[in-house]
Write an enzyme that holds these catalytic residues in place. Structure first.
Site, PDB file in Angstrom:
ATOM      1  N   ARG A  83       0.832  -1.188   0.000  1.00 13.18           N
ATOM      2  CA  ARG A  83       0.000   0.000   0.000  1.00 13.18           C
ATOM      3  C   ARG A  83       0.872   1.245   0.000  1.00 13.18           C
ATOM      4  O   ARG A  83       1.784   1.375   0.801  1.00 13.18           O
ATOM      5  CB  ARG A  83      -0.901   0.006   1.256  1.00 13.18           C
ATOM      6  N   ARG A  93      -6.093   1.455  -5.008  1.00  9.76           N
ATOM      7  CA  ARG A  93      -5.245   0.966  -3.922  1.00  9.76           C
ATOM      8  C   ARG A  93      -5.097  -0.554  -3.958  1.00  9.76           C
ATOM      9  O   ARG A  93      -6.013  -1.255  -4.357  1.00  9.76           O
ATOM     10  CB  ARG A  93      -5.764   1.432  -2.569  1.00  9.76           C
ATOM     11  N   ASP A  96      -7.043  -2.019   1.202  1.00 13.40           N
ATOM     12  CA  ASP A  96      -7.646  -1.152   2.207  1.00 13.40           C
ATOM     13  C   ASP A  96      -8.254  -2.056   3.269  1.00 13.40           C
ATOM     14  O   ASP A  96      -9.013  -2.963   2.933  1.00 13.40           O
ATOM     15  CB  ASP A  96      -8.811  -0.413   1.535  1.00 13.40           C
ATOM     16  N   ASP A  98     -10.471  -1.505   6.650  1.00 12.96           N
ATOM     17  CA  ASP A  98     -11.155  -0.500   7.463  1.00 12.96           C
ATOM     18  C   ASP A  98     -11.875  -1.150   8.635  1.00 12.96           C
ATOM     19  O   ASP A  98     -12.612  -2.127   8.445  1.00 12.96           O
ATOM     20  CB  ASP A  98     -12.225   0.229   6.622  1.00 12.96           C
TER      21      ASP A  98
HETATM   22  N1  ROI Z   1     -14.873   1.930  -4.296  1.00 17.30           N
HETATM   23  C1  ROI Z   1     -15.238   0.639  -4.201  1.00 17.30           C
HETATM   24  N2  ROI Z   1     -16.147   0.154  -5.050  1.00 17.30           N
HETATM   25  N3  ROI Z   1     -14.719  -0.192  -3.250  1.00 17.30           N
HETATM   26  C2  ROI Z   1     -13.800   0.255  -2.358  1.00 17.30           C
HETATM   27  O1  ROI Z   1     -13.340  -0.531  -1.507  1.00 17.30           O
HETATM   28  C3  ROI Z   1     -13.402   1.605  -2.412  1.00 17.30           C
HETATM   29  N4  ROI Z   1     -12.500   2.117  -1.533  1.00 17.30           N
HETATM   30  C4  ROI Z   1     -12.154   3.394  -1.560  1.00 17.30           C
HETATM   31  C5  ROI Z   1     -12.697   4.360  -2.576  1.00 17.30           C
HETATM   32  C6  ROI Z   1     -11.525   4.927  -3.351  1.00 17.30           C
HETATM   33  C7  ROI Z   1     -13.432   5.455  -1.850  1.00 17.30           C
HETATM   34  N5  ROI Z   1     -13.592   3.733  -3.505  1.00 17.30           N
HETATM   35  C8  ROI Z   1     -13.968   2.435  -3.418  1.00 17.30           C
HETATM   36  O2  ROI Z   1     -11.313   3.829  -0.651  1.00 17.30           O
END
Ligand code: ROI
Length: 164
Positions: A83, A93, A96, A98
């Protein structure tokens, strides 16, 4: 033990492999146990449209770690999987991770807001979350998952199967 819901997302460098590797790494976090994983979903990007579609899923971890040391562990996994923090807002990315919900805690720290800010507006979070959460799930701020789902169309989302 507290139950933590973690959102996973990737749209670079073999996203499905990224999620698989991340799940293995989640299962290895000390003082924690990986207890459930949703189906894999493919979703249209939220944010700039000139980026690949995302792979998304939600995992459930039982842990005795406190929220910020869990966050440290998640960020270490993101770093290990290449990352890079870029300047472009909502850009692509490799991984991620979260923290969506942490037991019934409300957290407002500079590094961490729980429930996750954008949870309610993101089908790629809510639908996989609903697979691994009880039907009656109430967020720490009083909202019900059922109501959030009802207000969030299953749009731009594709469930691509159980196997992750
Ligand atoms: N859009 C989708 N479809 N899935 C994600 O996990 C995701 N994550 C993000 C942003 C860039 C906002 N868009 C995303 O961080």
């Amino acid at each position: 033990m507290e139950r933590v819901y973690i959102g996973l997302g990737s749209n670079l460098a073999e996203p499905r492999e990224q999620l698989r590797d991340a799940l293995k790494a989640l299962a290895d976090i000390p003082s924690s146990r990986l207890v459930a994983v949703s189906s894999l979903y493919v979703s249209d990007p939220l944010g700039p449209p000139d980026q690949p579609r995302y792979n998304n899923a939600v995992a459930v971890l039982e842990t005795t770690r406190d929220p910020l040391t869990l966050l440290d562990a998640l960020q270490a996994i993101e770093q290990a999987q290449g990352r890079e923090r870029k300047t472009e807002r909502w850009g692509p990315r490799t991984l991620d991770l979260d923290i969506l919900l942490y037991g019934d805690r409300l957290i407002g720290e500079p590094r961490l807001t729980v429930p996750h800010y954008h949870l309610h507006a993101r089908p790629f979070v809510l639908y996989p979350l609903a697979e691994v959460a009880p039907d009656t799930l109430q967020l720490a701020d009083g909202r019900y998952l059922k109501d959030l789902l009802a207000a969030c169309p299953f749009e731009g989302l594709e469930r691509v199967g159980k196997a992750l």
